[in-house]
Design a protein around this motif. Structure first.
Motif, PDB file in Angstrom:
ATOM      1  N   PHE A  87     -16.168 -50.035  43.588  1.00 58.85           N
ATOM      2  CA  PHE A  87     -16.177 -51.081  42.563  1.00 58.85           C
ATOM      3  C   PHE A  87     -17.525 -51.144  41.860  1.00 58.85           C
ATOM      4  O   PHE A  87     -17.587 -51.369  40.651  1.00 58.85           O
ATOM      5  N   THR A  88     -18.603 -50.954  42.626  1.00 58.66           N
ATOM      6  CA  THR A  88     -19.908 -50.941  41.969  1.00 58.66           C
ATOM      7  C   THR A  88     -20.013 -49.775  41.017  1.00 58.66           C
ATOM      8  O   THR A  88     -20.574 -49.900  39.928  1.00 58.66           O
ATOM      9  N   ALA A  91     -18.177 -50.856  37.988  1.00 58.12           N
ATOM     10  CA  ALA A  91     -18.782 -51.978  37.278  1.00 58.12           C
ATOM     11  C   ALA A  91     -20.096 -51.569  36.628  1.00 58.12           C
ATOM     12  O   ALA A  91     -20.446 -52.048  35.554  1.00 58.12           O
ATOM     13  N   SER A  92     -20.839 -50.672  37.289  1.00 55.48           N
ATOM     14  CA  SER A  92     -22.149 -50.322  36.747  1.00 55.48           C
ATOM     15  C   SER A  92     -22.058 -49.214  35.708  1.00 55.48           C
ATOM     16  O   SER A  92     -23.068 -48.822  35.146  1.00 55.48           O
ATOM     17  N   GLY A  93     -20.866 -48.701  35.457  1.00 60.88           N
ATOM     18  CA  GLY A  93     -20.738 -47.687  34.420  1.00 60.88           C
ATOM     19  C   GLY A  93     -20.977 -46.277  34.898  1.00 60.88           C
ATOM     20  O   GLY A  93     -21.017 -45.352  34.102  1.00 60.88           O
ATOM     21  N   GLU A  94     -21.157 -46.107  36.222  1.00 58.02           N
ATOM     22  CA  GLU A  94     -21.354 -44.753  36.716  1.00 58.02           C
ATOM     23  C   GLU A  94     -20.082 -43.926  36.502  1.00 58.02           C
ATOM     24  O   GLU A  94     -20.163 -42.726  36.270  1.00 58.02           O
TER      25      GLU A  94
END
Lengths: 338, 404, 429
Positions: A87-88, A91-94
């Protein structure tokens, strides 16, 4: 590596920041690569083969999106994610999209702010036990030790199921599928539970798959689907309609074999709209007119992808079941291309 | 080093901020402060704009909501309806439990290996250096996985105990070693058991009192009382007497195979054992080196001087060498304890429900609150480490050699 | 005095008779070293039994091992019920174990060459008797290694190199005035070059480059462990020195920043820092940028090892007699001069064994990245290889291989450290 290269990399990253920050669709086009989050390895859904090529059901969705947007099914960077990092990463656009057998739930949609663009596999949590235990129902599992692969909604469903049936169990949470399998086969747990599709995939790799049975109970609804970040609706639409194009193609009988002749024009206006010979659907979506054609040629339509990766002819051997087209009594249903 | 003396200056000029050693440090600190504040501000503004862009917020409310999952080993009462905070507490207690157990056994392993490595027995000392080298040079994560795999593969499953001619049987009909864990008998406290326990505690106090009395007597009059057998007698005789007089109030609940698992008795879970053993034997190798270095650090003159005073070898070790060696051994020993606590976070690889697996694992997965969970996790480990360091500093100060 | 010949006096010495059988040779050795006391005899017998147990179980397993089958099922067929290792997994997945599963197969020579060059670059640092001119190659190596492993345009490493050289020249020019001016001037100059150069390098420079560009996500296997270990240790030594000096500083603010940083990093397990790298750090970069996981992990591991190295160096600084500091002051040296010329050379010498220990520990800890879905050696084993249909269930061979690789490297380093300690020992105990 010395300090300088590291700072150099940072400066370059900083410069890259200047050009980015537009919509995801433009980012992907500018980058020429789609960053797609997948699992770290689940045979049939997403796993690298001996040559390092990613293959599987979820992987095919990524490839179809890359083909639709960039015209090249191989222009995908597969980013392996764990249950914790996925999810990170999104969410962070990676990563631009996540196709990692992720269950569509209320809180993920609303609280974590993700958009599930559809469902590519209707799954449910099941149980696998060794045949010699003679267990025929999950309700007989009182006091059993249960191996769980963590990172999905599995733990919660399991707790709810045993609580509502008022029986006890002992959970053994395990990070990776391979380790869970090892413990299950060594008898360190009586039952292995995860999504039924994952169980079938796991059982297919056993030395003696016939010695293990899947119990009839499916204790949860697990609609698995690709997801994107909230708020970027253009990109969400691209992913959503690429998935729908794959589904519609199967419904209309468009396959990777006959797509080139159908693209020349057919009598069916919906096929023509889908393949871009009629109407301006591609333009509305912000991609090429023949986007759906490219997406379908990448790995075939939904049915072909299913059969090739997890269908009955593969070692995983999943029946279509709920995942048949709505015309065949399943739940796979795409809104019309109009 | 700003110990140079400067001739007194009449007036303050701006260039003195850079050139005068009295003011230069203020300039540097000011610059450092600016850099620090601006980088923190930069990171924070990035964080908040990123979070705002993703529509997220920092909130700890998830701690109060039901966790929804079960944990297989809990030291406090816990159900799937308990809160996430309670799940974190269960994890914290489990971390502390495995860290404590591993510290104790690692010290035992380490001291034995360290002393044996210095022994005159060639084979044993080579074997011990082999042990130390092989464990020090292979990552602890690999050891944890290997030991867990060995345990799962070598020990039988509970199924093997079933049937008329079982493949495995319980040791002394009381202890069952399975690949899910070890089942040992649990004591059953009957009426009157309190008296037995109280007697035992009094006996322990009695042993200490006797030893103290004997030492004082030795220093005061030079008379040497025997230590070994009277201690044992004080420890066990009254307790056993009371136990039989009270009519054997403490029974044992033996584990027995029932359904899928053993029931009754106390279960020490497989992941706990694997992690405990792996951490102890890995850290034991490091402690062995510390012990060896500590003993070797005591100059030979010390033991020779003690010998010249007529002390026996055992007393040389106890009264002269060890007290000095401990000063060298204890500080690295405590940092090894810290390492055990920190390495216990690798429990994640074997499915032991420590705080990294509950708060930093399942809770993080289920709530998606990555930042909050990781921050809380770091806070916990930081608290533990700082408290242990504080204890160590107090100890170091108390044993420090007083110098000029 | 005359020579007297008495019949009862021997004229030549009797040849020494051999010592009794139990006072010489292996028997005496065994008696002294293995059976000197009853307690030791028991220990010896126990030790022999333990050795027998270990070897008796593992040797047949290793010696009967099967090489050259293509899957576990095939291997089991060959073994036909005999318990022995299936080492074919090592040969079949050899490249994956070393390079990960994504590194382009026709480019394996690049990391292999880098690995060889690494020894050439490390040699002058490790063995101070080699000619100092070789250090020039060591200075170029990072850029060369970057180019070889990542490929892509050669402009990036050249730019980095030019920036470093310019920074160094500026430092040389300014340092005679004041160390601080030289240091910060050099860094500023290097940044100016990088930023200007970064604008000049075209965005599509990677296309058609001589060496195919490999994204860092495709790195894996033991290569990833080596890269993380080497990169983080070499980055963290300068950072560690700075932190150690900062912690000893008279300036309270700087001192407290360093103390808090060091104690914080040392107080948390590496795994939580890796969680930070994988799930948190992305939020702290400017919006819209993404930094790849490799760089984030390098940042966190470098901070981690810098804190430990700082403590080692602080120990070295504290071990120097106060007289050294006072002597430097009395010569009229200012702080940077005293540090560079008097204190640090001695303190670093004392700290080298400690630094090597930290390096070994750090290298071992690089296996933890497998927990955050990076495919290092252990990650490859736990992930793709064990999950594959062919090799599902081969634990011992793979784990044993990983253990062996790490043992060889770490044991080598620690032997080097002991050798160095003996070389540097200038006190005559």
């Amino acid at each position: 590596m010395k300090k300088s290269v590291f700072f150099g990399a940072l400066t370059v990253a900083g410069l890259a920041a200047g050009v980015a920050a537009a919509g995801t669709l433009d980012d992907v086009k500018a980058r020429g690569k789609l960053n797609c989050g997948v699992t770290t390895g689940l045979v049939g859904f997403a796993a690298p083969d001996a040559n390092g090529e990613w293959n599987g059901f979820d992987v095919s969705v990524c490839r179809a999106v890359a083909a639709a947007v960039l015209g090249d099914a191989s222009a995908v960077e597969f980013v392996p994610t764990t249950g914790k990092t996925r999810f990170t990463a999104l969410a962070s656009g990676e990563i631009d999209m996540l196709a990692r057998n992720t269950t569509w739930t209320f809180s993920r949609d609303v609280d974590l702010k993700f958009t599930f663009v559809g469902v590519n596999y209707y799954d449910g949590q099941g149980f696998m036990v060794p045949k010699e235990l003679g267990v025929s129902s999950a309700k007989d599992l009182d006091g059993a030790t249960v191996c769980i692969q963590t990172g999905t909604t599995t733990e919660l469903n399991l707790a709810d199921f045993f609580r509502s049936n008022n029986i006890s169990y002992e959970p053994v949470p395990i990070e990776t599928n391979a380790e869970a399998q090892q413990q299950y086969l060594a008898g360190a747990c009586d039952v292995y539970t995860t999504d039924a599709s994952g169980l079938a995939a796991t059982r297919a790799t056993f030395e003696a798959p016939g010695d293990h049975v899947l119990l009839p109970e499916i204790i949860s609804k697990e609609p698995l689907g690709p997801l994107v970040r909230h708020g970027d609706n253009e990109w969400g639409d691209v992913v959503r309609w690429t998935l729908n194009a794959l589904i519609t193609a199967e419904e209309l009988g468009v396959t990777s074999a006959n797509i080139s002749e159908m693209a020349a024009g057919t009598n069916n206006p919906e096929i023509n709209r889908l393949l871009g010979t009629e109407g301006t659907l591609g333009e509305m979506l912000g991609v090429d007119a023949d986007w759906a054609m490219k997406a379908i040629s990448a790995g075939g339509n939904y049915g072909e992808i299913f059969e090739k990766n997890i269908g009955e002819s593969t070692p995983i051997g999943l029946a279509r079941g709920l995942n048949a087209q709505w015309t065949d009594g399943g739940l796979i249903y795409s809104p019309p291309f109009r | 080093m700003t110990t140079m003396t400067d001739p007194p200056q009449e007036s303050f000029r701006l260039s003195m901020l850079l050139n005068d050693t009295r003011y230069r440090s203020y300039t540097f600190q000011f610059i450092a402060l600016i850099v620090l504040i601006s980088s923190i501000a930069f990171l924070m503004s990035n964080l908040f704009s990123n979070l705002a862009a993703a529509g997220l917020n920092i909130s700890y409310q998830f701690l109060g909501s039901p966790a929804g999952y079960d944990i297989n080993q809990t030291l406090v009462e816990y159900t799937s309806q308990s809160t996430n905070a309670r799940a974190a507490l269960v994890g914290i207690l489990n971390t502390l439990l495995v860290a404590f157990l591993a510290c104790v056994t690692a010290t035992v392993f380490g001291v034995i290996a360290g002393v044996l490595r210095l022994s005159n027995n060639w084979l044993v000392s080579k074997l011990m250096s082999f042990y130390v080298e092989i464990f020090r040079n292979i990552p602890v994560l690999i050891w944890i996985i290997i030991i867990f795999t060995i345990m799962i593969a070598v020990l039988p499953g509970p199924r093997a105990f079933r049937g008329d001619d079982p493949a495995a049987s319980m040791v002394l009909n009381a202890v069952a070693f399975t690949n899910r864990g070890v089942y040992i008998p649990a004591p059953v406290w009957g009426p009157g058991s309190l008296v037995v326990v109280a007697t035992f505690i009094l006996s322990v106090i009695g042993v200490f009192a006797y030893r103290r009395y004997a030492t004082n007597l030795l220093y005061a009059t030079g008379r040497l009382l025997p230590m070994g057998w009277p201690s044992l007698a004080i420890l066990f005789v009254p307790t056993l007497l009371v136990y039989f007089i009270m009519g054997m109030p403490i029974g044992l609940d033996y584990p027995a195979l029932k359904g899928f698992n053993f029931s009754g008795g106390i279960k020490v879970g497989g992941p706990l054992i694997a992690l405990w053993f792996a951490l102890s034997i890995y850290t034991g190798a490091f402690i062995a080196e510390n012990v060896r270095a500590g003993i070797q650090a005591i100059s030979k003159g010390q033991s020779e001087a003690a010998g010249a005073l007529g002390l026996r070898p055992g007393r040389i070790m106890n009264l002269v060498v060890l007290p000095q060696a401990l000063r060298v051994i204890i500080p690295p020993l405590i940092s090894q304890y810290l390492n055990i606590t920190k390495n216990s976070s690798l429990a994640i690889a074997v499915g032991y429900a420590d705080v990294t697996a509950t708060l930093g694992g399942i809770t993080l997965n289920q709530t998606g609150r990555a930042i909050e969970c990781v921050l809380l996790l770091m806070l916990f480990y930081l608290t533990i480490s700082l408290s242990i360091s504080a204890i160590m500093n107090v100890y170091n100060n108390s044993v420090k050699l007083k110098e000029r | 005095m005359s020579n007297t010949h008495a019949a009862f006096v021997r004229t030549e010495q009797v040849p020494p008779s051999p010592p009794p059988a139990n006072a010489a040779g292996p028997v005496k050795w065994a008696k002294d070293n293995l059976f000197s006391t009853p307690f030791y005899s028991v220990l010896t017998i126990v030790a022999l039994y333990v050795i027998y147990l270990i070897l008796g179980n593992t040797l047949p397993w290793i010696l009967n091992g099967v090489w050259g089958t293509s899957s576990l099922a095939e291997c089991r067929e060959v073994l036909d019920g005999v318990s022995a290792g299936c080492f074919s997994v090592l040969t079949e997945r050899w490249n994956q174990l070393l390079f990960g599963f994504k590194y382009p197969a026709d480019q394996y020579w690049r990391p292999a060459l880098t690995f060889l060059l690494f020894f050439a670059a490390a040699a002058p640092v490790l063995f101070y008797k080699l000619p100092r001119k070789l250090l020039l190659f060591t200075a170029i190596f990072p850029f060369l290694a970057y180019y070889l492993i990542w490929g892509g345009t050669i402009l990036t490493p050249i730019l980095a190199l030019v920036g470093t050289v310019v920074g160094y020249l500026v430092y040389q020019r300014l340092v005679s005035g004041s160390f601080a001016a030289g240091f910060f001037g050099g860094i500023a100059a290097a940044f100016v070059v990088w930023i200007i150069g970064g604008m000049l390098v075209p965005d599509n420079a990677n296309e058609g480059a001589m060496l195919q560009a490999v994204p860092s996500r495709d790195l894996g296997g033991f290569m990833l462990n080596m890269m993380l270990g080497v990169a983080c240790v070499s980055l963290s030594v300068p950072l560690g020195i700075a932190l150690a000096l900062g912690r000893q500083s008279d300036m309270p603010l700087i001192k407290w920043i360093c103390v808090i940083f060091i104690e914080f990093i040392r107080g948390v397990p590496l795994i939580t820092l890796l969680f930070v790298a994988s799930v948190m750090l992305a939020y702290f970069f400017p919006p819209g940028t993404t930094t790849d996981l490799f760089l984030r992990v390098v940042i966190m591991i470098t901070m981690f090892s810098a804190a430990y190295i700082a403590e080692v160096i602080r120990g070295g600084l504290a071990a120097l007699p106060r007289g050294q500091y006072e002597a430097a002051d009395s010569l009229g040296l200012d702080y940077p001069q005293a540090m560079r010329l008097i204190i640090l050379p001695q303190a670093l010498k004392i700290s080298i064994p400690g630094i090597v220990n930290v390096a070994v520990g750090l290298f071992k800890d690089t296996t933890l990245v497998s927990v955050i879905s990076m495919f290092d050696l252990l990650g490859m084993i736990r992930g793709p290889i064990l999950a594959s249909t062919e090799w599902n269930g081969v634990y011992w061979e793979l784990l044993g291989f990983a253990a062996l690789l790490f043992f060889v490297v770490c044991y080598g380093i620690s032997q080097y450290s002991q050798w160095l300690e003996r070389q540097l020992a200038t006190d005559h105990r």
